[in-house]
Write a protein that holds these residues in place. Sequence first.
Motif: not given
Lengths: 452, 452
Positions: B334-336, B368-381, B404-406
């Motif tokens: 949830d970076i900003v 307010d510049g707040n971006i939900h950045t979702n990085i997707m991956y397969n947990t088995k990979d 920004g802010s983390i």
Amino acid sequence: MKFDYLKDLLGNRFLDEKIDKLQYAYDATQKMYMPDCVVLPKNTEEVSKIVKFANENKIPVVARGCASGFSGGALNIDGGIALSMELMNNIIEIDLDNLIATVEPGVVNYDLQVKLKPFGLFFPPDPSSWKFSSIGGNIAENAGGPKAVKYGVVKDWVLGLEVVLADGSIINIGSKNVKDVAGYNLTQLFVGSEGTLGIITKALLKLHPIAQGSQTLQATFYDMSLAAKTVSDIIKNKIIPSSLEFVDHQAILTVEDALKANLPTDADAILIIEVEGSKFQIKEDVEKIVQICTENGAKVKIAHSIEEEESIWLARRSISPTLKRIADGKLNEDIVVPRSKIAEMIKKTQEIAKKYNVLIVNFGHAGDGNIHTNIMYNTKDKDEEKRAYQAMDEVFDECLKLGGSISGEHGIGITKQDYLERQVGSRTIQLYKQIKYAFDPNNILNPHKMKL
Amino acid sequence: MKFDYLKDLLGNRFLDEKIDKLQYAYDATQKMYMPDCVVLPKNTEEVSKIVKFANENKIPVVARGCASGFSGGALNIDGGIALSMELMNNIIEIDLDNLIATVEPGVVNYDLQVKLKPFGLFFPPDPSSWKFSSIGGNIAENAGGPKAVKYGVVKDWVLGLEVVLADGSIINIGSKNVKDVAGYNLTQLFVGSEGTLGIITKALLKLHPIAQGSQTLQATFYDMSLAAKTVSDIIKNKIIPSSLEFVDHQAILTVEDALKANLPTDADAILIIEVEGSKFQIKEDVEKIVQICTENGAKVKIAHSIEEEESIWLARRSISPTLKRIADGKLNEDIVVPRSKIAEMIKKTQEIAKKYNVLIVNFGHAGDGNIHTNIMYNTKDKDEEKRAYQAMDEVFDECLKLGGSISGEHGIGITKQDYLERQVGSRTIQLYKQIKYAFDPNNILNPHKMKL
């Protein structure tokens, strides 16, 4: 020589002649404490070097803006270095995309507003001293003002700070981001810390669009408790005025005596109400407010021109200057109580005035329960002076009994330090001291303020 | 036995069976850490006794509300006591004169809103978890939500707190007074401190009148940078919407694939804009917003019924649930960034996604510049998982480069602790540690969170 390092660093921006130091020995409390020297840094690096030097030599450093404070925050009570921020007065950036100004601490509040106006923006905190108080001072004391009822106080408009710590290191806390939850909120810890934790060298301020328009009303009441009820009723009706000020009976008499402005001297209180917004919004709000005031027995006057508006504000604005006519001594307090307790608090001050045979004049920000209680005395009459202080003591007690605070705008400094523990308790004072020690182990930054 | 004292104190509100403890071993990160025991206090005195006992025996205490946090704040990573506030869920007072609610920390945000609605009031912070997150957790993490663009975040609505300190002592900080400058602002230090400085046992919350009405618009853009420019243009035109959300191209594809909702899959971004106010104000604002969107090349849809409104919000609300269809692993950030840098940041995430061959889905609070950045991956990979983390690392770097802010809403907890110093610097981390030590010398309160 003790201060040779500073002299070499700053040249003619280092002052140690008595006549120069005298100018930096005062603030609005009119108490006097001579600093050992005065320094006028031009940038953060110089501030860092000054503070580092002071820390290594255990010399007190007291930052000051325009010295308009009422609690003694800018006074060098232990001597040492008066660190004037007056030359660090640049408006570094006005960021129109993000509605944020980056300023140095010496910028005068009014000068910032003038710069912002062409962009249709303003910095909402508007202490009465706005024409001669600095942003740095506003932040250090967490200043308020009439517009606080709608827009909040300084803490609500500071997003980030650059700060020089006691060891001279420079940190940047907060950011341009309204949302930022990374780590402890040090920005808010510095706001209102009265120069005891670090020296503010830069500030990121949130800005707000100027409203499309505004309208001012005056409501005259013959019963203070109905005036107070009106304040609650307006808020209950979901109207948040941009100002909601009051003047009590004694204040009306004082101003009328000085100005012959045809004020209703038989009234118990006047409310001055300003609403802001679009034309439609203002119309709606004004109609509703007139109805509420009338239902509570008030006579209402609506300003239809700038002249009429000015004439309404005159009573409120003239109180402080005209108080001098009554007596030369004044304990200028700024207690706060929950909005719903205003009438009760005013009544208490009237009883206390009677008990100690002193004159108490109340006015202030009814919308947020912030009452400027002025206890008047003749400085040549030592007995009256003593009674004035006893009255003040009791005013604080009654205010705290009602769930109030001993200061809404002015801060603790030296004038209220004997009362702080009564409000916050000994365990909290202990925490303050531990925080102070964590930031400033040698106790060089504005030492012995706030009872620290 | 180690916990006999707690068992005696709490009876069946002390739990140490494995099956019970398991329920308190999780939060929304889906990481698992077993506590040694679980306690369910009913009042402040019990909390005080529990914490005092833990402090004397140097046992970690981790407070938890509804455990809906995304950063691991409620996890007992070092074992110890899980202090659930679920039974302290009373709304103690709704003060209509002063527009303040006094609540216990276990109150669910939604339950408070339901109680406030008949009075025409609400508590503005509205995290997406509002139906299943507690006020205590909201305060501890300084939660945000879609309405933050207009109303700010939790810190803007907390006036005072009752807190149990590490030694078991109970302090009351802040007050019902909106203006209160007596002493350091400890209230704001506690907001967002993630349970590391004390246990919140009561909160004074500012309330706000519910707006007279609202209207929702959807604007579809074929160029993300024009969507971002629109956000800035709206604010520049002095309109502060009550929500200003965005959904990026990848998020549109994800939702459309799941719901077949007839979303514009060729669009680069959708903005969802809600304005609030009086009928007149809404009309004025909507007209202006439509004009701004159109000038920036958008296709605009205005909701004229609740059904149309729901259908517009569907895309935004369905993203999180539908993301699971893409992959079972998700780094939910949830970076900003400053509002003006949104387009640049989105572009960076797209480049990073390409570089590490992972899918990145962005949506969130554009206002307010707040971006939900979702990085997707397969947990088995395992290789993809590694690349996802590398991508996240670079996302944080780029975000910080843009000022920004983390984290805008979720907090640091354990998931972001390795990145905090990058944002705030080592000297500030040192200050955090000194503050933490001042409040909690034995490091028993939520230890080892926020890299403390």
